[in-house]
Design a protein around this motif. Sequence first.
Motif, short mmCIF file in Angstrom:
data_model
loop_
_atom_site.label_atom_id
_atom_site.label_comp_id
_atom_site.label_asym_id
_atom_site.label_seq_id
_atom_site.Cartn_x
_atom_site.Cartn_y
_atom_site.Cartn_z
N MET A 1 45.59 32.17 57.97
CA MET A 1 44.49 33.11 57.96
C MET A 1 43.21 32.34 58.29
SD MET A 1 43.25 35.46 54.76
CE MET A 1 43.83 37.05 55.19
N THR A 2 42.50 32.81 59.26
CA THR A 2 41.27 32.14 59.64
C THR A 2 40.15 32.53 58.67
OG1 THR A 2 40.51 33.91 61.09
CG2 THR A 2 41.97 32.25 62.06
N SER A 3 39.07 31.78 58.72
CA SER A 3 37.94 32.08 57.84
C SER A 3 37.33 33.44 58.19
CB SER A 3 36.89 30.99 57.90
OG SER A 3 36.36 30.90 59.21
N GLY A 4 37.34 33.80 59.47
CA GLY A 4 36.83 35.10 59.89
C GLY A 4 37.65 36.24 59.32
N GLN A 5 38.97 36.08 59.31
CA GLN A 5 39.84 37.11 58.73
C GLN A 5 39.61 37.23 57.23
OE1 GLN A 5 43.50 35.35 60.09
NE2 GLN A 5 43.84 36.98 61.58
N MET A 6 39.43 36.09 56.58
CA MET A 6 39.20 36.10 55.13
C MET A 6 37.86 36.77 54.81
SD MET A 6 39.50 33.06 52.36
CE MET A 6 41.12 32.70 52.98
N ILE A 7 36.84 36.46 55.57
CA ILE A 7 35.53 37.08 55.35
C ILE A 7 35.63 38.58 55.53
CG2 ILE A 7 33.21 37.30 56.35
CD1 ILE A 7 33.37 34.26 56.93
N TYR A 8 36.33 39.02 56.57
CA TYR A 8 36.50 40.44 56.83
C TYR A 8 37.21 41.12 55.67
CZ TYR A 8 38.14 44.74 59.01
OH TYR A 8 38.41 46.06 59.28
N ASP A 9 38.33 40.55 55.22
CA ASP A 9 39.11 41.14 54.13
C ASP A 9 38.31 41.19 52.84
OD1 ASP A 9 41.26 41.56 55.81
OD2 ASP A 9 42.34 39.77 55.16
N LEU A 10 37.62 40.10 52.50
CA LEU A 10 36.81 40.08 51.28
C LEU A 10 35.69 41.12 51.36
CD1 LEU A 10 36.58 36.25 50.61
CD2 LEU A 10 37.80 37.94 49.23
#
Length: 89
Positions: A1-10
Amino acid sequence: MTSGQMIYDLRRLRLHGLIERIPHTHRYQVTDSGLRHALFLTRAYNRLLRTGMAELTDPHSSDPPPLRRAATAYETAINQLVEHAGLAA
Protein backbone atom coordinates in the motif's frame (compact mmCIF):
# COMPACT_ATOMS: atom_id res chain seq x y z
CA MET A 1 0.00 0.00 0.00
CA THR A 2 1.48 3.31 -1.00
CA SER A 3 1.42 6.36 1.25
CA GLY A 4 -1.07 8.00 -1.14
CA GLN A 5 -3.46 5.06 -0.81
CA MET A 6 -3.12 5.14 2.96
CA ILE A 7 -3.79 8.88 3.10
CA TYR A 8 -6.86 8.43 0.91
CA ASP A 9 -8.24 5.56 3.04
CA LEU A 10 -7.59 7.38 6.34
CA ARG A 11 -9.24 10.54 5.00
CA ARG A 12 -12.34 8.62 3.91
CA LEU A 13 -12.63 6.86 7.28
CA ARG A 14 -12.18 10.17 9.11
CA LEU A 15 -14.76 11.99 6.95
CA HIS A 16 -17.29 9.23 7.62
CA GLY A 17 -16.66 9.57 11.36
CA LEU A 18 -15.25 6.07 11.82
CA ILE A 19 -11.85 7.23 13.07
CA GLU A 20 -10.49 10.44 14.56
CA ARG A 21 -7.00 11.82 14.64
CA ILE A 22 -5.22 12.01 17.98
CA PRO A 23 -4.15 15.68 18.35
CA HIS A 24 -0.48 16.52 17.76
CA THR A 25 0.36 13.02 16.49
CA HIS A 26 0.20 11.04 13.27
CA ARG A 27 -2.05 8.47 14.93
CA TYR A 28 -5.76 7.72 14.74
CA GLN A 29 -8.24 6.02 17.04
CA VAL A 30 -11.55 4.33 16.32
CA THR A 31 -14.62 6.33 17.31
CA ASP A 32 -17.61 4.84 19.14
CA SER A 33 -19.56 4.97 15.89
CA GLY A 34 -16.71 3.27 14.04
CA LEU A 35 -16.60 0.49 16.61
CA ARG A 36 -20.37 -0.05 16.36
CA HIS A 37 -20.11 -0.23 12.56
CA ALA A 38 -17.23 -2.69 12.72
CA LEU A 39 -19.09 -4.93 15.18
CA PHE A 40 -22.27 -4.82 13.07
CA LEU A 41 -20.42 -5.75 9.88
CA THR A 42 -18.52 -8.54 11.63
CA ARG A 43 -21.74 -10.00 13.02
CA ALA A 44 -23.53 -9.64 9.67
CA TYR A 45 -20.71 -11.49 7.96
CA ASN A 46 -20.64 -14.30 10.54
CA ARG A 47 -24.40 -14.78 10.78
CA LEU A 48 -25.55 -14.07 7.22
CA LEU A 49 -22.89 -14.17 4.55
CA ARG A 50 -20.74 -17.01 5.83
CA THR A 51 -23.70 -19.30 6.57
CA GLY A 52 -25.43 -18.33 3.31
CA MET A 53 -22.36 -19.10 1.24
CA ALA A 54 -22.01 -22.44 3.04
CA GLU A 55 -25.62 -23.23 2.09
CA LEU A 56 -24.92 -22.42 -1.54
CA THR A 57 -21.86 -24.60 -1.80
CA ASP A 58 -22.75 -27.60 0.40
CA PRO A 59 -22.65 -30.62 -1.95
CA HIS A 60 -23.92 -33.08 0.70
CA SER A 61 -27.45 -31.77 1.22
CA SER A 62 -30.12 -34.02 -0.27
CA ASP A 63 -32.81 -31.33 -0.41
CA PRO A 64 -31.41 -28.02 -1.70
CA PRO A 65 -31.95 -25.17 0.77
CA PRO A 66 -34.09 -22.17 -0.29
CA LEU A 67 -31.06 -19.98 -0.91
CA ARG A 68 -29.54 -22.48 -3.34
CA ARG A 69 -32.89 -22.91 -5.13
CA ALA A 70 -33.15 -19.12 -5.50
CA ALA A 71 -29.58 -18.87 -6.80
CA THR A 72 -30.25 -21.63 -9.34
CA ALA A 73 -33.46 -19.92 -10.49
CA TYR A 74 -31.62 -16.60 -10.82
CA GLU A 75 -28.81 -18.20 -12.83
CA THR A 76 -31.34 -19.96 -15.08
CA ALA A 77 -33.19 -16.67 -15.70
CA ILE A 78 -29.94 -14.89 -16.61
CA ASN A 79 -28.95 -17.70 -18.99
CA GLN A 80 -32.37 -17.53 -20.68
CA LEU A 81 -32.02 -13.75 -21.13
CA VAL A 82 -28.57 -14.17 -22.63
CA GLU A 83 -29.82 -16.89 -24.98
CA HIS A 84 -32.87 -14.81 -25.98
CA ALA A 85 -30.66 -11.78 -26.68
CA GLY A 86 -28.33 -13.92 -28.79
CA LEU A 87 -25.26 -13.06 -26.76
CA ALA A 88 -22.29 -15.40 -26.49
CA ALA A 89 -22.15 -17.20 -23.19
